[in-house]
Design a protein around this motif. Structure first.
Motif, mmCIF file in Angstrom:
data_model
loop_
_atom_site.group_PDB
_atom_site.id
_atom_site.type_symbol
_atom_site.label_atom_id
_atom_site.label_comp_id
_atom_site.label_asym_id
_atom_site.label_seq_id
_atom_site.Cartn_x
_atom_site.Cartn_y
_atom_site.Cartn_z
ATOM 1 N N THR A 139 2.604 9.587 3.665
ATOM 2 C CA THR A 139 1.524 10.026 4.558
ATOM 3 C C THR A 139 0.180 9.487 4.067
ATOM 4 N N ILE A 140 -0.049 9.570 2.763
ATOM 5 C CA ILE A 140 -1.308 9.061 2.196
ATOM 6 C C ILE A 140 -1.401 7.542 2.396
ATOM 7 N N ARG A 141 -0.286 6.844 2.217
ATOM 8 C CA ARG A 141 -0.305 5.392 2.434
ATOM 9 C C ARG A 141 -0.673 5.052 3.871
ATOM 10 N N ARG A 142 -0.161 5.832 4.810
ATOM 11 C CA ARG A 142 -0.520 5.602 6.220
ATOM 12 C C ARG A 142 -2.000 5.880 6.450
ATOM 13 N N ASP A 143 -2.500 6.944 5.830
ATOM 14 C CA ASP A 143 -3.926 7.262 5.952
ATOM 15 C C ASP A 143 -4.785 6.133 5.390
ATOM 16 N N LEU A 144 -4.403 5.611 4.233
ATOM 17 C CA LEU A 144 -5.175 4.544 3.607
ATOM 18 C C LEU A 144 -5.108 3.251 4.419
ATOM 19 N N SER A 145 -3.952 3.001 5.025
ATOM 20 C CA SER A 145 -3.830 1.824 5.894
ATOM 21 C C SER A 145 -4.747 1.947 7.101
ATOM 22 N N TYR A 146 -4.816 3.147 7.658
ATOM 23 C CA TYR A 146 -5.706 3.401 8.797
ATOM 24 C C TYR A 146 -7.166 3.207 8.388
ATOM 25 N N LEU A 147 -7.539 3.775 7.230
ATOM 26 C CA LEU A 147 -8.925 3.674 6.757
ATOM 27 C C LEU A 147 -9.284 2.240 6.388
ATOM 28 N N GLU A 148 -8.304 1.475 5.920
ATOM 29 C CA GLU A 148 -8.558 0.065 5.606
ATOM 30 C C GLU A 148 -8.815 -0.735 6.877
ATOM 31 N N LYS B 198 -10.221 0.357 9.421
ATOM 32 C CA LYS B 198 -11.571 0.744 9.859
ATOM 33 C C LYS B 198 -12.649 0.274 8.878
ATOM 34 N N ASP B 199 -12.245 -0.522 7.865
ATOM 35 C CA ASP B 199 -13.169 -1.061 6.858
ATOM 36 C C ASP B 199 -13.834 0.026 6.017
ATOM 37 N N LYS B 200 -13.137 1.157 5.882
ATOM 38 C CA LYS B 200 -13.684 2.249 5.067
ATOM 39 C C LYS B 200 -13.242 2.143 3.605
ATOM 40 N N VAL B 201 -12.041 1.600 3.368
ATOM 41 C CA VAL B 201 -11.512 1.498 2.004
ATOM 42 C C VAL B 201 -10.899 0.115 1.799
ATOM 43 N N ILE B 202 -10.653 -0.189 0.526
ATOM 44 C CA ILE B 202 -9.911 -1.390 0.150
ATOM 45 C C ILE B 202 -8.689 -0.927 -0.630
ATOM 46 N N ARG B 203 -7.503 -1.298 -0.164
ATOM 47 C CA ARG B 203 -6.265 -0.886 -0.831
ATOM 48 C C ARG B 203 -6.118 -1.581 -2.175
ATOM 49 N N THR B 204 -5.658 -0.845 -3.175
ATOM 50 C CA THR B 204 -5.360 -1.402 -4.493
ATOM 51 C C THR B 204 -3.941 -0.988 -4.867
ATOM 52 N N HIS B 205 -3.445 -1.513 -5.977
ATOM 53 C CA HIS B 205 -2.114 -1.132 -6.439
ATOM 54 C C HIS B 205 -2.103 0.358 -6.801
ATOM 55 N N GLY B 206 -1.382 1.140 -6.045
ATOM 56 C CA GLY B 206 -1.259 2.567 -6.325
ATOM 57 C C GLY B 206 -2.379 3.431 -5.798
ATOM 58 N N GLY B 207 -3.283 2.848 -5.018
ATOM 59 C CA GLY B 207 -4.383 3.652 -4.511
ATOM 60 C C GLY B 207 -5.344 2.876 -3.647
ATOM 61 N N ALA B 208 -6.628 3.188 -3.770
ATOM 62 C CA ALA B 208 -7.654 2.523 -2.956
ATOM 63 C C ALA B 208 -9.017 2.757 -3.593
ATOM 64 N N VAL B 209 -9.969 1.927 -3.204
ATOM 65 C CA VAL B 209 -11.367 2.111 -3.611
ATOM 66 C C VAL B 209 -12.224 2.113 -2.363
ATOM 67 N N LEU B 210 -13.409 2.667 -2.499
ATOM 68 C CA LEU B 210 -14.337 2.708 -1.376
ATOM 69 C C LEU B 210 -14.824 1.303 -1.059
ATOM 70 N N ILE C 206 -9.174 6.137 -5.813
ATOM 71 C CA ILE C 206 -8.237 7.212 -5.521
ATOM 72 C C ILE C 206 -6.826 6.781 -5.917
ATOM 73 N N ASP C 207 -6.045 7.723 -6.405
ATOM 74 C CA ASP C 207 -4.651 7.474 -6.777
ATOM 75 C C ASP C 207 -3.747 8.162 -5.756
ATOM 76 N N ILE C 208 -2.809 7.419 -5.208
ATOM 77 C CA ILE C 208 -1.965 7.950 -4.126
ATOM 78 C C ILE C 208 -1.184 9.176 -4.578
ATOM 79 N N GLU C 209 -0.546 9.099 -5.737
ATOM 80 C CA GLU C 209 0.258 10.226 -6.228
ATOM 81 C C GLU C 209 -0.606 11.479 -6.406
ATOM 82 N N HIS C 210 -1.774 11.290 -6.985
ATOM 83 C CA HIS C 210 -2.654 12.425 -7.263
ATOM 84 C C HIS C 210 -3.147 13.088 -5.980
#
Length: 250
Positions: free
Chosen positions: A35-44, A46-58, A20-24
């Motif tokens: 807001t998306i960054r906060r969501d991704l931090s929360y999901l990380e 919970k071990d749902k995602v792994i943060r990457t530069h500019g986004g995240a992966v499952l 996923i791309d944060i901007e998109h």
């Protein structure tokens, strides 16, 4: 939109596209990138995602080793289809290298009607399948991996360094458009590389359950497999991604 609903949509997007791309996604959900960054931090957390530069992966689990008894009947119809295609590529009077695995066992079952064929393998189950056939069988030396049937170690590597074969049918625990072909251990990855080096032509034989997955150790890139990938049905998007990297035979 509630945070819970937004995060569910983010996970839905990741399940479909894997990254996923944060901007998109911020534009798509009409919220700020913060807001998306906060969501991704929360999901990380919970071990749902792994943060990457500019986004995240499952956050998907790695594919690890499983016993022969567990693998034997899994996706058997797909493995038999792959084996039929693979066996049709074997010519009389040829030498074949069969990597350890349940898909390559299915290939071995179809070689009995070939004339003057030699099979070299690091799998005791493959050897047992061919024990009453007229196929000449050479088993690599080495240490037996109990419950799996694979043979590995320095003796296996030594033999593989000393041979040259017409075709290698290579198994894989996982293959991924970006990560390449993968194995669960460094020892198995090393053996697979030596198998590729020993063969005039190498085919990757792996059913679609291994597709778009990752394991612990990278074996090689797709361009190292000069014969192609023999598999069953792949999802359209994944098929298109892989077609850019390797010939697909299905």
């Amino acid at each position: 939109m509630l945070p819970k609903e937004r995060r569910a949509l983010i996970l839905e997007h990741l399940n479909e596209h894997e990254k996923i791309d944060i901007e998109h996604i911020a534009q798509e959900l009409q919220v700020s990138t913060m807001t998306i960054r906060r969501d991704l931090s929360y999901l990380e957390e919970k071990d749902k995602v792994i943060r990457t530069h500019g986004g995240a992966v499952l956050n998907k689990p790695l594919v690890n080793e499983t016993s022969f008894l567990i693998k034997e009947n899994k996706n058997s119809a797909q493995k038999q289809l792959i084996a039929q295609i693979a066996a049709s590529l074997v010519q009389d009077n040829s030498t074949i290298l069969l990597d350890s695995g349940t898909t390559t066992i299915e290939i071995a079952k179809l070689l009995s009607n070939k004339k003057n064929v030699t099979v070299i393998t690091n799998d005791v189950y493959i050897a047992s399948v061919l024990i009453n056939s007229e196929v000449k069988v050479i088993i690599t030396g080495g240490e037996l991996q109990n419950s799996v049937g694979a043979i590995f170690g320095s003796l296996t590597e030594s033999l593989l360094k000393s041979i040259h074969v017409d075709i290698c049918f290579l198994g894989a625990h996982a293959f991924h458009p970006e990560a390449g072909i993968m194995a669960p251990t460094f020892e198995k990855a090393a053996i697979k590389r030596l198998m590729i080096a020993a063969a005039e032509t190498t085919y990757l034989v792996a059913d679609s359950s291994k597709a778009n997955e990752k394991s612990t150790v990278k074996v090689c890139d797709f361009n190292d497999i000069n014969g192609g990938l023999i598999t069953d049905y792949l999802e359209e998007d994944l098929h298109a991604q892989l077609c850019e990297k390797i010939t697909i035979i299905s």
